[in-house]
Scaffold this motif. Structure first.
Motif, PDB file in Angstrom:
ATOM      1  N   LYS A  88       0.839  -1.072  -0.063  1.00 28.68           N
ATOM      2  CA  LYS A  88      -0.140  -0.149   0.061  1.00 28.68           C
ATOM      3  C   LYS A  88       0.871   1.517  -0.184  1.00 28.68           C
ATOM      4  CE  LYS A  88      -4.102  -2.068   2.171  1.00 28.68           C
ATOM      5  NZ  LYS A  88      -5.147  -2.061   3.145  1.00 28.68           N
ATOM      6  N   SER A  89       1.721   1.320  -1.345  1.00 30.74           N
ATOM      7  CA  SER A  89       2.514   2.444  -1.177  1.00 30.74           C
ATOM      8  C   SER A  89       1.703   3.942  -1.374  1.00 30.74           C
ATOM      9  CB  SER A  89       3.508   2.151  -2.622  1.00 30.74           C
ATOM     10  OG  SER A  89       2.682   2.112  -3.523  1.00 30.74           O
ATOM     11  N   ASP A  90       0.618   3.980  -1.586  1.00 35.95           N
ATOM     12  CA  ASP A  90      -0.260   5.154  -2.014  1.00 35.95           C
ATOM     13  C   ASP A  90      -0.394   6.158  -0.457  1.00 35.95           C
ATOM     14  OD1 ASP A  90      -0.486   4.589  -4.581  1.00 35.95           O
ATOM     15  OD2 ASP A  90      -2.484   3.947  -4.589  1.00 35.95           O
ATOM     16  N   ILE A  91      -0.323   5.262   0.483  1.00 39.37           N
ATOM     17  CA  ILE A  91      -0.762   6.022   1.870  1.00 39.37           C
ATOM     18  C   ILE A  91       0.953   6.149   2.428  1.00 39.37           C
ATOM     19  CG2 ILE A  91      -1.776   5.855   4.098  1.00 39.37           C
ATOM     20  CD1 ILE A  91      -2.718   3.173   1.538  1.00 39.37           C
ATOM     21  N   LYS A  92       0.870   7.326   2.709  1.00 38.23           N
ATOM     22  CA  LYS A  92       2.429   7.618   3.393  1.00 38.23           C
ATOM     23  C   LYS A  92       2.439   7.975   5.004  1.00 38.23           C
ATOM     24  CE  LYS A  92       3.938   7.987  -1.096  1.00 38.23           C
ATOM     25  NZ  LYS A  92       4.889   6.865  -1.498  1.00 38.23           N
ATOM     26  N   ALA A  93       3.456   8.002   5.471  1.00 37.34           N
ATOM     27  CA  ALA A  93       3.559   8.109   7.037  1.00 37.34           C
ATOM     28  C   ALA A  93       4.661   8.719   7.260  1.00 37.34           C
ATOM     29  CB  ALA A  93       3.360   6.894   7.969  1.00 37.34           C
ATOM     30  N   TYR A  94       4.776  10.004   7.802  1.00 33.68           N
ATOM     31  CA  TYR A  94       6.042  10.587   8.168  1.00 33.68           C
ATOM     32  C   TYR A  94       6.297  11.126   9.840  1.00 33.68           C
ATOM     33  CZ  TYR A  94       6.194  11.487   3.034  1.00 33.68           C
ATOM     34  OH  TYR A  94       6.002  11.137   1.801  1.00 33.68           O
ATOM     35  N   ALA A  95       7.530  11.177  10.024  1.00 30.48           N
ATOM     36  CA  ALA A  95       7.842  11.640  11.431  1.00 30.48           C
ATOM     37  C   ALA A  95       8.672  12.895  11.353  1.00 30.48           C
ATOM     38  CB  ALA A  95       8.575  10.345  12.252  1.00 30.48           C
ATOM     39  N   CYS A  96       8.239  13.965  12.083  1.00 35.11           N
ATOM     40  CA  CYS A  96       8.842  14.922  11.970  1.00 35.11           C
ATOM     41  C   CYS A  96       8.759  15.882  13.571  1.00 35.11           C
ATOM     42  CB  CYS A  96       8.193  15.895  11.405  1.00 35.11           C
ATOM     43  SG  CYS A  96       6.663  16.465  11.557  1.00 35.11           S
ATOM     44  N   HIS A  97       9.769  16.794  13.857  1.00 35.20           N
ATOM     45  CA  HIS A  97       9.477  17.550  15.129  1.00 35.20           C
ATOM     46  C   HIS A  97       9.614  18.986  14.808  1.00 35.20           C
ATOM     47  CE1 HIS A  97      13.748  18.555  15.579  1.00 35.20           C
ATOM     48  NE2 HIS A  97      14.054  17.624  14.798  1.00 35.20           N
TER      49      HIS A  97
END
Length: 356
Positions: free
Chosen positions: A248-257
């Motif tokens: 499921k590469s169409d959904i993205k998840a990112y971590a930031c601060h």
């Protein structure tokens, strides 16, 4: 006479220049490659100024759901997204503050902006569930869910109504449930999940205390906060792995601060001493504006072709301030054994199973 020594060679300095230069070439090439690699690591892909909202194109027709928008980085993120034509759904625990925030945004941007407020208390699972239901009824799509709200440095051990240490219950379990319940709509929209972590993930015990998640022993405000932010970040990279497994590469998840930004986070939940220290820091060059603190989450929510495996935030000294881009994430935040165990435990604790 100077002598250059390696593990296997010993060179006099240029008694026979041409011969010695030939001998040194392999080592010089290696040094050049290393320097190039270091330079590449230190180069911001968005240039010397880093990522800025100028890169955001018009967002008409797109919807962003943001937690904690009545002040600080959440307010600034909502304001910038609205200024680009997006629809914003604000999730906050205080309806009166949310109403006042909408009035302020309309005064600054105009009455035409499309903004909606829904009540949600991240510390209460029932409230999170009701808010998620309301969001699904209110909007047909979610281009990005930005999990910005948090509490920090709670002076004494406090439990949520669901029985969890307050920082873990709010910052981690609350977001875990919200993300899981909104995931079907995010998936349908080919959208993104953005977790706003903290450099605090690297300032505590640097793992998950599975044998005492509530800190019934040895509670400290910083260790409990650090664990909650580490859990938030770990769950994003675990989610990435789980999405890859089912293609499921169409959904993205990112971590930031946000780095060290001038917000009311510590003033909302910290001890008098922590409030005093942080308010002093706000007067120094060690902090930046809340607006700049919002840039990493905005980038993760809008920038095309962003590398999910990276960790995003200010890239200046100590990553507290400076141009926004990718920077180093310590290895303990991507410990696959711990993150998988945490995920399984979280589904059991919340009673919410992700439909991936």
């Amino acid at each position: 006479m100077c002598v250059i020594t390696t593990q296997t060679k010993k060179y006099p300095t240029f008694e026979n220049p041409y011969k010695e230069l030939r001998l040194l070439l392999p080592d010089l090439c290696l040094i050049i490659l290393i320097l190039k690699k270091i330079d590449k690591m230190n180069t911001n892909q968005f240039g010397k100024k880093g990522w800025t909202p100028d890169r955001i194109e018009k967002l008409n027709g797109k919807t962003y759901v943001i937690t904690g928008t009545t002040s600080g980085t959440g307010f600034e993120a909502a304001k910038i997204l609205l200024s680009k034509g997006a629809k914003v759904v604000m999730l906050n625990r205080n309806p009166k503050k949310a109403e006042d925030t909408i009035k302020t945004l309309k005064q600054e941007l105009g009455n035409h902006i499309d903004v909606v407020a829904i009540k949600m208390d991240l510390a209460v699972q029932d409230s999170v569930k009701k808010a998620a239901e309301e969001v699904i009824k209110t909007v047909p799509q979610i281009n990005a869910l930005i999990c910005n709200a948090a509490i920090a440095q709670v002076p004494k051990q406090t439990l949520t109504v669901d029985g969890w240490e307050s920082q873990m219950g709010t910052n981690y379990y609350g977001n875990f449930t919200l993300q899981a319940l909104l995931f079907p709509l995010i998936e349908k929209s080919k959208g993104r999940i953005v977790t706003v972590g903290s450099l605090g993930y690297d300032m505590g015990i640097k793992t998950i205390k599975f044998d005492d998640l509530n800190w019934n022993k040895d509670y400290t405000p910083n260790n409990a906060y650090s664990q909650s932010k580490l859990a938030q970040i770990m769950s994003i990279y675990e989610l990435q792995e789980r999405l890859k497994k089912v293609d499921k590469s169409d959904i993205k998840a990112y971590a930031c601060h946000p780095g060290s930004s001038r917000t009311n986070l510590i003033n909302s939940s910290g001890s008098p001493l922590m409030k005093f220290i942080f308010n002093l820091m706000k007067l120094s060059p060690l902090t930046q504006s809340a607006e700049k603190g919002a840039y990493p989450q905005l980038m993760c929510a809008t920038e095309p072709n962003l590398d999910q495996s990276s960790f995003y935030g200010p890239t200046g000294r100590n990553n507290w301030t400076g141009p926004v881009g990718a920077h180093k994430l310590e290895s303990h935040a991507k410990d696959k054994v711990v993150s998988n165990k945490l995920w399984e435990l979280s589904e059991k604790e919340t009673g919410i199973k992700w439909n991936i």
